[in-house]
Scaffold this active site. Structure first.
Site, mmCIF file in Angstrom:
data_model
loop_
_atom_site.group_PDB
_atom_site.id
_atom_site.type_symbol
_atom_site.label_atom_id
_atom_site.label_comp_id
_atom_site.label_asym_id
_atom_site.label_seq_id
_atom_site.Cartn_x
_atom_site.Cartn_y
_atom_site.Cartn_z
ATOM 1 N N GLY A 176 -9.466 -2.789 -20.655
ATOM 2 C CA GLY A 176 -11.000 -2.226 -19.562
ATOM 3 C C GLY A 176 -10.845 -2.237 -18.403
ATOM 4 O O GLY A 176 -9.765 -2.854 -17.398
ATOM 5 N N GLY A 177 -12.040 -2.304 -17.130
ATOM 6 C CA GLY A 177 -12.199 -2.160 -16.058
ATOM 7 C C GLY A 177 -11.261 -4.030 -15.518
ATOM 8 O O GLY A 177 -11.210 -4.391 -14.577
ATOM 9 N N GLY A 411 19.310 6.542 5.137
ATOM 10 C CA GLY A 411 17.841 6.067 5.863
ATOM 11 C C GLY A 411 17.894 4.476 4.982
ATOM 12 O O GLY A 411 17.309 3.869 5.572
ATOM 13 N N ALA A 412 18.792 4.532 4.097
ATOM 14 C CA ALA A 412 17.993 3.479 3.590
ATOM 15 C C ALA A 412 19.225 1.614 4.635
ATOM 16 O O ALA A 412 18.504 1.484 4.738
ATOM 17 C CB ALA A 412 19.306 2.905 2.039
#
Ligand code: HXC
Length: 521
Positions: A176-177, A411-412
């Site tokens: 859960g949370g 870009g790398a």
């Protein structure tokens, strides 16, 4: 015995009785059940983790004050969590260890308050927080008060982020949370077979999506280590998980105002490794394991890898160089040619930001053909996620050193701690290829017509590829512009790196004032 002494003895006896009651948690039957599941108890875990006789418990006598749903008959001292402080390798830490033997380690008002108390102290005194999680989640009987207690912790996790290191060890259920507290912390360690994390459990999943999964499949250690990346480390058992915490602590500082611990060793700073000269295959499409290079240059050849099983096309972790803790980020040519994809970008960005927040210098090994092409990557956000990595490197102000071992394409090249985004010392090996793209792709773009028109197109294409490689398949054009600071003989990499980080140890660099940045999430 005079009356006074008797009175005092009775009081001491009462105290001792209360402490024993607290220590025994949910009782011997529950402890036996815990052991049967191959799990240690909350106290046993702390005793193993902490230096001998250094643990001092806080709030051992706290308990809930609820009488909802029969809770008044189930009052346990400590309220299902052991909290306090102690030392790991003589350094102070604040700790909590949830006790599954008490109401399934469920968290409610007092349990939550105890955790918040040690987190508040950790922030004031500047020491790490280590949480050993083993809990059924929000204590159902205490209702919304339990939810509030979780939120109180989440807030503190967030405020402590980047101020003191936070380590979560998941040693049982975490559902859960409740999962969001570990998720905010810096490192998550999970124990195989006995721990799991999910927002909604298998039963609800089956109802909603008709998937039939076990807890282990849905949110076990391997699942989170390999598939989701939620877990940074997987341990075979409780002991191994706690050993991981101890090793990790070795590399990280107490808080964001301190340096990580300097640990001298006998590995000579001038040690060279001849084999490094021959480690990169001359065929640039042939893989090799970047970890062999990292191990070779590290003090005592020890590389403490983080997030080992997730996005294996990039490798991150800690080494020491000349005794100094260094965070390593390295493309892995042995997996997917070391390409940058969404997961690799996220993995490396998070690691870089941890190192930068906690004054740990960064070393980058680069051999990257670029970002992974394809609709899957584009539609799932390689743009935003690749930008995370670029952002993380760009904003980092710790000493940053790069070694390009082979490809630095497109870009790398920019992203992997280039000089342009404040790389302090950028080196290349003679095998480096620094270019906009690989030869074949480049030739097909710029010489398409010439190849098509040639008498023998294949032969002409190969000639042009060779020409392109001669011109760009090397580090010397980048060196001629000062985009790399030097081309070095690989065997001297260790001494050169140790010298570099020594030089940079008092580096000061700043980012402009801002409330906080807006990293592309
Ligand atoms: C109160 C709980 C509890 C809980 C377990 N127990 N979880 N008591 N609140 N959340 C108690 C059980 O009643 C039992 O008490 C004892 O702990 C041990 O539990 P068992 O079920 O016997 O153990 P096991 O078979 O190992 O199963 C463990 C378990 C299961 C899988 C965790 O107990 C379970 O499903 N619990 C509920 C989990 C859950 O739904 N939690 C709420 C999640 S939502 P006795 O007296 O019989 O020994 C949440 C919201 C957080 O946490 C929100 C934050 C925003």
């Amino acid at each position: 015995m005079n009356e006074d002494k008797k009175n005092i003895e009775q009081k001491l006896e009462k105290l001792s009785k209360l402490k024993s009651l607290s220590e025994i948690g949910g009782g011997i039957d529950k402890i036996a059940a815990q052991h049967k599941k191959n799990k240690l108890t909350a106290h046993e875990r702390l005793n193993y983790l902490i230096d001998k006789n250094t643990f001092r418990e806080i709030d051992a006598l706290a308990h809930h004050h609820s009488n909802s749903f029969g809770l008044e008959k189930q009052v346990f001292l400590g309220d299902g969590v052991v909290t306090g402080y102690g030392e790991i390798a003589t350094r102070k830490v604040m700790l909590f260890s949830q006790d599954f033997t008490v109401l399934g380690g469920s968290l409610a008002e007092q349990h939550g308050k105890k955790i918040c108390k040690i987190m508040d102290m950790a922030m004031k005194i500047g020491v790490p927080v280590i949480g050993l999680n083993d809990s059924g989640g929000a204590r159902v009987q205490e209702g919304v008060i339990s939810l509030g207690a979780y939120a109180d912790i989440f807030l503190r996790n967030t405020l402590a982020s980047g101020v003191v290191p936070q380590i979560s060890v998941i040693m049982g259920p975490c559902a859960g949370g409740a999962v969001y507290s570990p998720a905010i912390t810096d490192f998550v360690i999970m124990v195989k077979d006995t721990s799991y994390m999910f927002v909604t459990g298998p039963k609800v999943v089956k109802t909603v999506t008709h998937e039939n999964l076990t807890s282990e499949e849905l949110g076990g250690a391997e699942t989170h280590a390999i598939k989701s990346g939620v877990a940074h480390f997987v341990a075979e058992n409780d002991i191994e998980a706690l050993d991981i915490v101890k090793t990790l602590m070795n590399f990280i500082p107490q808080n964001n105002a301190e340096e990580p611990p300097f640990v001298p060793n006998n590995d000579p700073a001038n040690r060279i490794d001849d084999s490094l000269n021959y480690i990169v295959p001359s065929n640039s499409n042939q893989p090799y394991d970047i970890r062999n290079i990292i191990n070779s240059i590290a003090d005592e050849n020890f590389f403490f890898e983080v997030h080992k099983e997730y996005a294996q096309n990039i490798v991150v972790g800690f080494i020491r160089l000349g005794g100094r803790s260094v965070g390593v980020v390295a493309n892995q040519p042995a997996i997917l040619a070391g390409v940058l994809d969404i997961n690799a970008s996220k993995k490396a960005a998070r690691f870089i930001r941890f190192c930068d927040a906690f004054n740990i210098p960064l070393l980058t090994f680069e051999d990257v053909p670029g970002f992974l092409p394809g609709s899957d990557q584009e539609w799932n956000g390689i743009i935003t996620n690749g930008a995370k990595l670029l952002f993380a490197y760009s904003e980092a102000t710790v000493p940053k050193v790069t070694v390009i071992t082979r490809k630095a394409y497109g870009g790398a090249y920019d992203v992997m701690n280039s000089k342009h985004i404040r790389g302090d010392l950028n080196y290349a090996w003679p095998s480096a290829e620094i270019a906009v793209m690989g030869a074949k792709g480049a030739v097909e773009i710029i010489f398409k017509k010439e190849i098509d028109d040639a008498e023998n197109p294949d032969e002409r294409e190969q000639e042009l590829i060779n020409e392109y490689n001669d011109k760009f398949g090397n580090p010397y054009i980048a060196a001629s512009y000062g985009y790399i600071d030097d081309v070095i003989e690989p065997k001297y990499t260790r001494p050169i790196l140790i010298e570099a980080f020594n030089l940079l140890q008092n580096k000061v660099d700043k980012n402009p004032y801002k409330k906080h940045d807006n990293i592309p999430l």
